[in-house]
Design a protein around this motif. Structure first.
Motif, short mmCIF file in Angstrom:
data_model
loop_
_atom_site.label_atom_id
_atom_site.label_comp_id
_atom_site.label_asym_id
_atom_site.label_seq_id
_atom_site.Cartn_x
_atom_site.Cartn_y
_atom_site.Cartn_z
N UNK A 39 0.89 -1.21 0.15
CA UNK A 39 -0.17 -0.12 0.01
C UNK A 39 0.84 1.24 0.09
N UNK A 40 2.02 1.12 0.85
CA UNK A 40 2.84 2.30 0.90
C UNK A 40 3.38 2.71 -0.40
N UNK B 91 -9.78 6.11 2.07
CA UNK B 91 -9.33 5.31 3.19
C UNK B 91 -7.96 4.71 2.89
N UNK B 92 -7.55 4.24 1.67
CA UNK B 92 -6.31 3.77 1.38
C UNK B 92 -5.32 4.81 1.48
N UNK B 93 -5.48 6.13 0.87
CA UNK B 93 -4.84 7.38 1.09
C UNK B 93 -4.28 7.58 2.58
N UNK B 94 -5.66 7.66 3.22
CA UNK B 94 -5.29 8.10 4.94
C UNK B 94 -4.25 6.78 5.31
N UNK B 95 -4.53 5.72 5.32
CA UNK B 95 -3.70 4.52 5.75
C UNK B 95 -2.31 4.71 5.20
N UNK B 96 -2.14 4.92 4.19
CA UNK B 96 -0.72 5.06 3.69
C UNK B 96 -0.13 6.27 3.99
N UNK C 81 -0.47 7.32 7.22
CA UNK C 81 -0.16 6.81 8.65
C UNK C 81 1.26 5.93 8.67
N UNK C 82 1.12 5.05 7.45
CA UNK C 82 2.20 4.11 7.42
C UNK C 82 3.53 4.88 7.07
N UNK C 83 3.31 6.18 6.28
CA UNK C 83 4.87 6.96 6.20
C UNK C 83 5.17 7.50 7.41
N UNK C 84 4.40 8.11 8.30
CA UNK C 84 4.61 8.54 9.52
C UNK C 84 5.38 7.31 10.49
N UNK D 39 8.80 8.30 6.69
CA UNK D 39 9.04 8.40 5.16
C UNK D 39 8.35 9.84 5.08
N UNK D 40 9.09 10.75 4.55
CA UNK D 40 8.57 12.23 4.30
C UNK D 40 7.99 12.07 2.98
#
Length: 79
Positions: A10-11, A62-67, A69-72, A76-77
C-alpha cells in the motif's frame, strides 16, 4: 509477515501514484505491478479499487489515509 507485505505494498502504491482526471474529478492511481495476494487483500480492505483487466488501480480515501499513517510509522517524508 503477510501484514507487513500488505502495508508496504500500500505504501509503495501511494508513493508511486499519480493524479488522473477521469471526467468527474481526480483520482489517485498507481500501476499494479505487485503481488496479487497483496492487491486482493488491499481491495478487500477497501484501500484500492480497480478491475482485474486494468493495469492500474486507484487508491480510495481510506487507502490514502492509511498510506499516510504508514509513512509516519516508517518515517518517510512525502515529497
Amino acid at each position: 509477515m503477510k501484514d507487513q507485505i500488505d502495508e508496504l505494498t500500500l505504501l509503495l502504491l501511494h508513493l508511486t501514484s499519480f493524479t488522473e482526471d477521469y471526467g468527474l474529478g481526480n483520482a489517485q492511481r498507481s500501476w499494479k505491478g505487485y503481488p496479487f495476494e497483496s492487491l486482493n487483500e488491499l481491495t478487500e480492505n477497501d484501500y484500492i479499487r480497480g478491475s482485474k483487466q486494468s493495469k492500474s488501480v486507484y487508491l480510495t480515501e481510506k487507502g490514502i489515509e492509511q498510506a499516510k499513517k504508514l509513512m509516519k510509522e516508517y518515517n518517510i517524508e512525502e515529497q
